[in-house]
Design a protein around this motif. Sequence first.
Motif, PDB file in Angstrom:
ATOM      1  N   SER A  15     -29.168  89.433   2.765  1.00 54.57           N
ATOM      2  CA  SER A  15     -28.650  90.645   2.087  1.00 54.57           C
ATOM      3  C   SER A  15     -28.209  90.352   0.650  1.00 54.57           C
ATOM      4  O   SER A  15     -28.245  91.231  -0.198  1.00 54.57           O
ATOM      5  CB  SER A  15     -27.486  91.225   2.875  1.00 54.57           C
ATOM      6  OG  SER A  15     -26.522  90.221   3.070  1.00 54.57           O
ATOM      7  N   GLY A  16     -27.797  89.099   0.369  1.00 48.44           N
ATOM      8  CA  GLY A  16     -27.497  88.765  -1.023  1.00 48.44           C
ATOM      9  C   GLY A  16     -26.153  89.237  -1.532  1.00 48.44           C
ATOM     10  O   GLY A  16     -25.982  89.437  -2.735  1.00 48.44           O
ATOM     11  N   THR A  17     -25.158  89.410  -0.655  1.00 50.30           N
ATOM     12  CA  THR A  17     -23.836  89.845  -1.157  1.00 50.30           C
ATOM     13  C   THR A  17     -23.192  88.729  -1.965  1.00 50.30           C
ATOM     14  O   THR A  17     -22.461  88.996  -2.918  1.00 50.30           O
ATOM     15  CB  THR A  17     -22.896  90.269  -0.016  1.00 50.30           C
ATOM     16  OG1 THR A  17     -22.617  89.149   0.818  1.00 50.30           O
ATOM     17  CG2 THR A  17     -23.481  91.423   0.778  1.00 50.30           C
ATOM     18  N   ASN A  18     -23.491  87.476  -1.617  1.00 47.74           N
ATOM     19  CA  ASN A  18     -22.952  86.361  -2.436  1.00 47.74           C
ATOM     20  C   ASN A  18     -23.647  86.317  -3.792  1.00 47.74           C
ATOM     21  O   ASN A  18     -23.026  86.068  -4.811  1.00 47.74           O
ATOM     22  CB  ASN A  18     -23.098  85.029  -1.697  1.00 47.74           C
ATOM     23  CG  ASN A  18     -21.974  84.815  -0.696  1.00 47.74           C
ATOM     24  OD1 ASN A  18     -20.825  84.647  -1.084  1.00 47.74           O
ATOM     25  ND2 ASN A  18     -22.288  84.857   0.573  1.00 47.74           N
ATOM     26  N   ILE A 113     -22.501  77.735   0.309  1.00 45.03           N
ATOM     27  CA  ILE A 113     -21.312  78.373   0.864  1.00 45.03           C
ATOM     28  C   ILE A 113     -21.517  78.574   2.360  1.00 45.03           C
ATOM     29  O   ILE A 113     -22.569  78.999   2.806  1.00 45.03           O
ATOM     30  CB  ILE A 113     -20.978  79.709   0.162  1.00 45.03           C
ATOM     31  CG1 ILE A 113     -19.715  80.316   0.776  1.00 45.03           C
ATOM     32  CG2 ILE A 113     -22.143  80.707   0.169  1.00 45.03           C
ATOM     33  CD1 ILE A 113     -18.846  81.057  -0.181  1.00 45.03           C
ATOM     34  N   GLU A 184     -15.509  84.847   0.822  1.00 38.87           N
ATOM     35  CA  GLU A 184     -16.601  83.999   0.301  1.00 38.87           C
ATOM     36  C   GLU A 184     -16.943  84.400  -1.129  1.00 38.87           C
ATOM     37  O   GLU A 184     -17.156  83.557  -2.002  1.00 38.87           O
ATOM     38  CB  GLU A 184     -17.850  84.164   1.158  1.00 38.87           C
ATOM     39  CG  GLU A 184     -17.794  83.523   2.528  1.00 38.87           C
ATOM     40  CD  GLU A 184     -19.062  83.781   3.293  1.00 38.87           C
ATOM     41  OE1 GLU A 184     -20.147  83.592   2.727  1.00 38.87           O
ATOM     42  OE2 GLU A 184     -18.963  84.176   4.459  1.00 38.87           O
TER      43      GLU A 184
HETATM   44  C1  GRF Z   1     -22.811  84.285   4.193  1.00 34.72           C
HETATM   45  O1  GRF Z   1     -21.937  84.469   5.286  1.00 34.72           O
HETATM   46  C2  GRF Z   1     -22.870  82.818   3.872  1.00 34.72           C
HETATM   47  O2  GRF Z   1     -21.674  82.141   4.139  1.00 34.72           O
HETATM   48  C3  GRF Z   1     -23.927  82.337   4.806  1.00 34.72           C
HETATM   49  O3  GRF Z   1     -24.881  83.378   4.899  1.00 34.72           O
HETATM   50  C4  GRF Z   1     -24.246  84.595   4.556  1.00 34.72           C
HETATM   51  C5  GRF Z   1     -24.997  85.124   3.363  1.00 34.72           C
HETATM   52  O4  GRF Z   1     -24.713  86.399   3.164  1.00 34.72           O
HETATM   53  N1  GRF Z   1     -24.514  81.137   4.296  1.00 34.72           N
HETATM   54  P1  GRF Z   1     -25.374  87.128   1.878  1.00 34.72           P
HETATM   55  O5  GRF Z   1     -26.878  87.041   2.028  1.00 34.72           O
HETATM   56  O6  GRF Z   1     -24.897  86.412   0.665  1.00 34.72           O
HETATM   57  O7  GRF Z   1     -24.828  88.514   1.997  1.00 34.72           O
END
Ligand code: GRF
Length: 204
Positions: A15-18, A113, A184
Amino acid sequence: MPSKKKKIAVLVSGSGTNLQAIIDAVKSGILANTEISIVISSKKDAFALKRAEMAEIENIFLTPADFSDNNEFDKKLIEIISNYSVDLIVLAGYMRILTNEFINSFPNKIINIHPALLPDFGGKGMYGHKVHKAVLKSKVKESGCTVHYVIPEVDAGPIILQKTVAVLENDTVDSLSKRILSEEHKLLIEAIKKVLMDSHHCVI
Ligand code: GRF
């Protein structure tokens, strides 16, 4: 003399929320003098690619099935990333295990992460909801998230930053994962700042 812009490559699969947290931090100036040079996804349909598109950041996907094995896939990844001479590679929900060749091509330049307090609840196969399920099953009172350097052993590299998150009595995998995910997003930006500052040869 303005210092050279720091360049980041972000590897994604979901999903790429990070990734979005990094995009927003660059835009708002929290990650000053920094740019995301390239976003690479291991999944064609990752929403993370749409986020990069909307932020007008160069983005591509590599389809694992197009490569004979993990080594060939990572060789291509090395070739692409090397073209951008980045200062940092961020694994932001990247769901593939990197080969030693890849890791050794970018020594001390890859961070990841993880949604738990490593070294607990980490390692091969411990990702996504599996992590939170194991945490709830263990009845521990605290979980959290970790940003660490990537070494060949999965989730075992030197820890850069961690944030503790309380596990509540009535937590479910969904409620716990959501609360940790929002932490995160903050921790990742702090860790990127720290790493890029540490590697910044301040001119005295
Ligand atoms: C996050 O929980 C991260 O810790 C794990 O995968 C998930 C990634 O989420 N490695 P997103 O794709 O960044 O929303």
